[in-house]
Design a protein around this motif. Structure first.
Motif, PDB file in Angstrom:
ATOM      1  N   ALA A 244       5.916  47.263  50.929  1.00 44.49           N
ATOM      2  CA  ALA A 244       6.305  45.908  51.344  1.00 44.49           C
ATOM      3  C   ALA A 244       6.047  44.922  50.202  1.00 44.49           C
ATOM      4  O   ALA A 244       6.845  44.022  49.947  1.00 44.49           O
ATOM      5  CB  ALA A 244       5.522  45.494  52.592  1.00 44.49           C
ATOM      6  N   GLU A 245       4.933  45.131  49.487  1.00 41.62           N
ATOM      7  CA  GLU A 245       4.621  44.224  48.380  1.00 41.62           C
ATOM      8  C   GLU A 245       5.700  44.322  47.292  1.00 41.62           C
ATOM      9  O   GLU A 245       6.140  43.298  46.756  1.00 41.62           O
ATOM     10  CB  GLU A 245       3.249  44.545  47.795  1.00 41.62           C
ATOM     11  CG  GLU A 245       2.899  43.595  46.653  1.00 41.62           C
ATOM     12  CD  GLU A 245       1.553  43.870  46.001  1.00 41.62           C
ATOM     13  OE1 GLU A 245       1.030  44.990  46.122  1.00 41.62           O
ATOM     14  OE2 GLU A 245       1.041  42.926  45.352  1.00 41.62           O
ATOM     15  N   LYS A 246       6.128  45.537  46.995  1.00 34.31           N
ATOM     16  CA  LYS A 246       7.171  45.704  45.975  1.00 34.31           C
ATOM     17  C   LYS A 246       8.455  44.999  46.398  1.00 34.31           C
ATOM     18  O   LYS A 246       9.086  44.297  45.600  1.00 34.31           O
ATOM     19  CB  LYS A 246       7.448  47.189  45.728  1.00 34.31           C
ATOM     20  CG  LYS A 246       6.310  47.861  44.975  1.00 34.31           C
ATOM     21  CD  LYS A 246       6.690  49.257  44.482  1.00 34.31           C
ATOM     22  CE  LYS A 246       5.565  49.854  43.645  1.00 34.31           C
ATOM     23  NZ  LYS A 246       5.058  51.123  44.193  1.00 34.31           N
ATOM     24  N   ALA A 247       8.845  45.196  47.663  1.00 26.54           N
ATOM     25  CA  ALA A 247      10.065  44.551  48.160  1.00 26.54           C
ATOM     26  C   ALA A 247       9.923  43.031  48.129  1.00 26.54           C
ATOM     27  O   ALA A 247      10.844  42.304  47.736  1.00 26.54           O
ATOM     28  CB  ALA A 247      10.366  45.034  49.585  1.00 26.54           C
ATOM     29  N   LYS A 248       8.751  42.556  48.492  1.00 29.33           N
ATOM     30  CA  LYS A 248       8.490  41.117  48.482  1.00 29.33           C
ATOM     31  C   LYS A 248       8.679  40.536  47.086  1.00 29.33           C
ATOM     32  O   LYS A 248       9.297  39.470  46.916  1.00 29.33           O
ATOM     33  CB  LYS A 248       7.041  40.874  48.959  1.00 29.33           C
ATOM     34  CG  LYS A 248       6.561  39.453  48.805  1.00 29.33           C
ATOM     35  CD  LYS A 248       5.054  39.353  49.003  1.00 29.33           C
ATOM     36  CE  LYS A 248       4.281  39.832  47.773  1.00 29.33           C
ATOM     37  NZ  LYS A 248       2.823  39.637  47.917  1.00 29.33           N
ATOM     38  N   ILE A 249       8.161  41.229  46.075  1.00 29.19           N
ATOM     39  CA  ILE A 249       8.313  40.751  44.700  1.00 29.19           C
ATOM     40  C   ILE A 249       9.795  40.766  44.300  1.00 29.19           C
ATOM     41  O   ILE A 249      10.285  39.819  43.680  1.00 29.19           O
ATOM     42  CB  ILE A 249       7.424  41.594  43.756  1.00 29.19           C
ATOM     43  CG1 ILE A 249       5.953  41.251  44.040  1.00 29.19           C
ATOM     44  CG2 ILE A 249       7.771  41.335  42.283  1.00 29.19           C
ATOM     45  CD1 ILE A 249       4.938  42.105  43.332  1.00 29.19           C
ATOM     46  N   LEU A 251      12.207  40.227  46.252  1.00 29.07           N
ATOM     47  CA  LEU A 251      12.885  39.126  46.950  1.00 29.07           C
ATOM     48  C   LEU A 251      12.695  37.774  46.253  1.00 29.07           C
ATOM     49  O   LEU A 251      13.356  36.796  46.611  1.00 29.07           O
ATOM     50  CB  LEU A 251      12.417  39.044  48.412  1.00 29.07           C
ATOM     51  CG  LEU A 251      12.932  40.182  49.317  1.00 29.07           C
ATOM     52  CD1 LEU A 251      12.284  40.108  50.695  1.00 29.07           C
ATOM     53  CD2 LEU A 251      14.457  40.146  49.451  1.00 29.07           C
ATOM     54  N   SER A 252      11.810  37.718  45.262  1.00 31.62           N
ATOM     55  CA  SER A 252      11.710  36.474  44.492  1.00 31.62           C
ATOM     56  C   SER A 252      12.922  36.306  43.582  1.00 31.62           C
ATOM     57  O   SER A 252      13.235  35.198  43.153  1.00 31.62           O
ATOM     58  CB  SER A 252      10.431  36.451  43.653  1.00 31.62           C
ATOM     59  OG  SER A 252       9.328  36.184  44.484  1.00 31.62           O
ATOM     60  N   THR A 253      13.604  37.422  43.264  1.00 32.68           N
ATOM     61  CA  THR A 253      14.790  37.321  42.409  1.00 32.68           C
ATOM     62  C   THR A 253      16.056  37.829  43.096  1.00 32.68           C
ATOM     63  O   THR A 253      17.151  37.491  42.681  1.00 32.68           O
ATOM     64  CB  THR A 253      14.591  38.109  41.091  1.00 32.68           C
ATOM     65  OG1 THR A 253      14.027  39.380  41.423  1.00 32.68           O
ATOM     66  CG2 THR A 253      13.664  37.390  40.138  1.00 32.68           C
TER      67      THR A 253
END
Ligand code: ADP
Ligand code: MG
Length: 391
Positions: A244-249, A251-253
């Motif tokens: 989830a953390e990887k996907a969240k990062i 989603l910043s771009t």
């Protein structure tokens, strides 16, 4: 060279000034920042940074992390997997040594004329002393401390001796820190600071897991509604957090991302014997809807601090965004929009505290101390990027 070191709870960064130029010394694995995590294997070897962080998800009892929160206390850090006990100062010193190794490697061991280590504005005397002891333990001699919001403001001001009022909005992995700072011809003071101790990027990961991954799992696999209560699923939950953390990062771009973990990684079957995996699409919009409320909390606290100090929005020149989550477009838009203050677009949330600290180191009066030699090769951290040393 002069060094600036941002010793973060989640991630640490080292920057240097050499012949007037500023440079970030990256970890050997090529990442932007060094996760402040140490992994201990059974044979006594240690891994640091990104690889230790990834291990933390799989073997939480073999890592030390989050030790900055214990600086200045007597609470020991236990590593159940190896039976070891360390102090937070020792752990911090190891991260410092790792960072110094990064600088030494990239500069061919340039001598250190002075190093500045940053600390939260809220650190008390005991926490400061503990940080100084960790620096000494790591072999630093010409060293001084600087508050993180001052370093952040310095990176925005650079070499200019400008005056102005700044809001430093620092959203990290587990904490939100806000500071009002005042610069008078380049001299910077913290006017006020406040924080929320339990709000940061990790909470956003948890929200993704609870609101998006868990419902997806119970829909797609034969598993109980409240599976997370069952011990056999704890590893799955940890893997879900990391994914989830990887996907969240992303989603910043990106507008869309996938929370992904293969069945090989998960290594678990559901009640009908199917291999469990994760492949959960999440849109930026879905993510934004989850984090709006905690962001509003940070904005309310900022308003409160401004009011208490009689600052109107027109008194503030710029907001300076610090911390990984501050790279999220929605956070920048919401905070700047709601407060009616312009954003400083020059500073990078992940590296600017270290850069500001390096600028400070380059202008600090070091009192004629002789430059300390760089870290000798034999004393440098040994773990190469992809090999576990075998002695
Ligand atoms: P700390 O000050 O606690 O050491 P950081 O400022 O390094 O923390 O922030 C760590 C947090 O930032 C983590 O939760 C991480 O997932 C998050 N993060 C890192 N990069 C990004 C990004 N590009 N977009 C959103 N969140 C990010
Ligand atoms: Mg930080």
């Amino acid at each position: 060279m002069y060094l600036g070191i941002d010793l973060g709870t989640s991630n640490s960064v080292i920057a240097g000034i050499i012949d007037g130029d500023v440079k970030i010394f990256r970890p050997v694995d090529g990442g932007e920042v060094l996760p402040s995590v140490i992994f201990f294997d059974k044979r006594g070897h240690r891994l640091y940074g990104r690889r230790a962080y990834d291990q933390a998800m799989l073997q939480p009892d073999a890592v030390a992390m989050g030790f900055k929160r214990l600086m200045g206390t007597a609470t020991p850090i236990q590593i159940p997997a190896t039976g070891m006990t360390l102090t937070s100062e020792e752990c911090t010193a190891e991260i410092l040594r790792q960072l110094l190794g990064q600088a030494a490697t990239e500069t061919g061991n340039a001598p250190i004329h002075g190093a500045v280590v940053t600390i939260p504005a809220a650190f008390n005397q005991l926490q400061r002393e503990a940080t100084m002891r960790a620096a000494t333990l790591a072999g630093l001699s010409n060293v001084t401390l600087l508050q993180e919001p001052i370093a952040a403001a310095m990176s925005a001001l650079g070499a200019q001796r400008r005056s102005g009022q700044y809001l430093i909005y620092d959203l990290g992995g587990g904490t939100f820190d806000l500071a009002l700072v005042d610069a008078v011809e380049g001299k910077i003071n913290v006017v006020a600071h406040q924080g929320i101790n339990m709000l940061g990027g990790r909470d956003f990961d948890r929200m993704l897991v609870n609101e998006i991954v868990r419902p997806w799992l119970v829909t797609n696999f034969d598993m109980p509604e409240n599976f997370q209560r069952d011990k056999q699923y704890h590893r799955l939950i940890r893997i879900a957090h990391l994914a989830a953390e990887k996907a969240k990062i992303d989603l910043s771009t990106l507008e869309q991302a996938v929370i992904f973990a293969s069945s090989d990684e998960v290594r678990l079957t559901d009640n009908s014997g199917a291999d469990i995996f994760l492949e959960v699409s999440v849109t930026r919009k879905q993510y934004e809807d989850l984090i709006r409320e905690p962001i509003m909390q940070t904005i309310e606290l900022t308003r409160q601090v401004m009011e208490e100090n009689n600052y109107k929005h027109e008194d503030v020149d710029k907001i300076i965004f610090i911390g990984g989550p501050s790279r999220t477009p929605l956070i920048r838009q919401m905070v700047a929009g709601e407060l009616g203050v312009q954003t400083d677009l020059k500073v990078d949330p992940l590296t600017s505290v270290a850069i500001g600290a390096a600028h400070y180191a380059a202008t600090y009066q070091w009192g004629g101390q002789t430059p300390q030699p760089g870290v000798p090769a034999e004393a440098r951290p040994r773990t190469p990027p992809d090999v576990v040393p075998d002695e």
